[in-house]
Design a protein around this motif. Structure first.
Motif, PDB file in Angstrom:
ATOM      1  N   LEU A 103       0.870  -1.169   0.000  1.00 43.61           N
ATOM      2  CA  LEU A 103       0.000   0.000   0.000  1.00 43.61           C
ATOM      3  C   LEU A 103       0.908   1.220   0.000  1.00 43.61           C
ATOM      4  O   LEU A 103       1.736   1.380   0.895  1.00 43.61           O
ATOM      5  CB  LEU A 103      -0.903  -0.029   1.222  1.00 43.61           C
ATOM      6  CG  LEU A 103      -1.677  -1.334   1.404  1.00 43.61           C
ATOM      7  CD1 LEU A 103      -2.325  -1.398   2.767  1.00 43.61           C
ATOM      8  CD2 LEU A 103      -2.693  -1.497   0.303  1.00 43.61           C
ATOM      9  N   VAL A 104       0.751   2.045  -1.021  1.00 42.97           N
ATOM     10  CA  VAL A 104       1.657   3.170  -1.225  1.00 42.97           C
ATOM     11  C   VAL A 104       0.838   4.440  -1.395  1.00 42.97           C
ATOM     12  O   VAL A 104      -0.145   4.467  -2.148  1.00 42.97           O
ATOM     13  CB  VAL A 104       2.534   2.940  -2.482  1.00 42.97           C
ATOM     14  CG1 VAL A 104       3.491   4.096  -2.703  1.00 42.97           C
ATOM     15  CG2 VAL A 104       3.281   1.616  -2.390  1.00 42.97           C
ATOM     16  N   LEU A 105       1.253   5.496  -0.717  1.00 44.15           N
ATOM     17  CA  LEU A 105       0.583   6.782  -0.877  1.00 44.15           C
ATOM     18  C   LEU A 105       0.899   7.364  -2.255  1.00 44.15           C
ATOM     19  O   LEU A 105       2.045   7.295  -2.714  1.00 44.15           O
ATOM     20  CB  LEU A 105       1.039   7.776   0.194  1.00 44.15           C
ATOM     21  CG  LEU A 105       0.649   7.469   1.636  1.00 44.15           C
ATOM     22  CD1 LEU A 105       1.252   8.515   2.566  1.00 44.15           C
ATOM     23  CD2 LEU A 105      -0.856   7.417   1.794  1.00 44.15           C
ATOM     24  N   THR A 106      -0.103   7.936  -2.884  1.00 43.26           N
ATOM     25  CA  THR A 106       0.105   8.684  -4.113  1.00 43.26           C
ATOM     26  C   THR A 106       0.658  10.056  -3.739  1.00 43.26           C
ATOM     27  O   THR A 106       0.756  10.395  -2.553  1.00 43.26           O
ATOM     28  CB  THR A 106      -1.220   8.874  -4.864  1.00 43.26           C
ATOM     29  OG1 THR A 106      -2.094   9.647  -4.027  1.00 43.26           O
ATOM     30  CG2 THR A 106      -1.875   7.541  -5.230  1.00 43.26           C
ATOM     31  N   GLU A 107       0.965  10.864  -4.724  1.00 42.90           N
ATOM     32  CA  GLU A 107       1.400  12.241  -4.439  1.00 42.90           C
ATOM     33  C   GLU A 107       0.312  12.965  -3.649  1.00 42.90           C
ATOM     34  O   GLU A 107       0.585  13.642  -2.664  1.00 42.90           O
ATOM     35  CB  GLU A 107       1.719  12.991  -5.736  1.00 42.90           C
ATOM     36  CG  GLU A 107       2.231  14.399  -5.510  1.00 42.90           C
ATOM     37  CD  GLU A 107       3.531  14.463  -4.716  1.00 42.90           C
ATOM     38  OE1 GLU A 107       3.691  15.435  -3.945  1.00 42.90           O
ATOM     39  OE2 GLU A 107       4.382  13.565  -4.843  1.00 42.90           O
ATOM     40  N   ALA A 108      -0.947  12.799  -4.076  1.00 47.84           N
ATOM     41  CA  ALA A 108      -2.066  13.423  -3.354  1.00 47.84           C
ATOM     42  C   ALA A 108      -2.166  12.868  -1.930  1.00 47.84           C
ATOM     43  O   ALA A 108      -2.465  13.602  -0.984  1.00 47.84           O
ATOM     44  CB  ALA A 108      -3.383  13.203  -4.103  1.00 47.84           C
ATOM     45  N   GLY A 109      -1.892  11.576  -1.764  1.00 52.62           N
ATOM     46  CA  GLY A 109      -1.910  10.962  -0.442  1.00 52.62           C
ATOM     47  C   GLY A 109      -0.815  11.496   0.453  1.00 52.62           C
ATOM     48  O   GLY A 109      -1.033  11.737   1.650  1.00 52.62           O
TER      49      GLY A 109
END
Length: 151
Positions: A103-109
């Motif tokens: 599970l990886v955060l996006t730039e927005a995340g």
């Protein structure tokens, strides 16, 4: 006065002091929880979604995140589905385990996580304490917890 009444008086004083501390710790906990809930609501997140964002500073598997969140992996799947729909998280193949997803955060995340962490730090019930006082409070709480048989 006799020593029996002195001893009873000392016990009552010690008990009241511990009771006062307990009540103060509980009240501080309530205020900090209310502060956290208010800040999280500003981002239209649930408490669990916010905690997941906090914990995903580094990519994790659903099983790893479930352990940190103290829930079952299927619950993490539900949480991630909601965050993924908002464009905050993506699932990527694990680099060492082809059966697992990370599970990886996006730039927005990452931006949302940073804003959330900053916002939760603003107007905290502890804001009026100096850094030295915060360090002392933390150290004393750690010390109290280390000596606790219950926790």
């Amino acid at each position: 006065m006799n020593s029996a009444s002195d001893s009873a008086s000392d016990s009552a004083s010690a008990g009241a002091s511990i009771r006062d501390i307990r009540l103060l710790v509980v009240e501080l906990g309530k205020r900090m929880d209310a502060h956290r809930r208010t800040r999280i609501a500003e981002f239209d997140l649930t408490l669990t979604q916010a905690k997941a964002l906090e914990e995903l500073g580094d990519p994790r598997t659903a099983r790893e995140l479930a352990a940190v969140l103290s829930c079952e992996p299927p619950n993490v799947t539900y949480i991630m589905d909601k965050l993924e729909k908002r464009g905050l998280v993506v699932r990527e193949p694990h680099p060492q385990d082809r059966r697992a997803k990370r599970l990886v955060l996006t730039e927005a995340g990452r931006e949302m996580r940073l804003k959330l962490l900053r916002r939760m730090g603003q107007d905290s019930p502890l804001d009026h304490l100096s850094q030295e006082e915060l360090n002392e409070l933390r150290d004393r709480l750690f010390r109290a917890l280390e000596g606790s048989q219950d926790g």
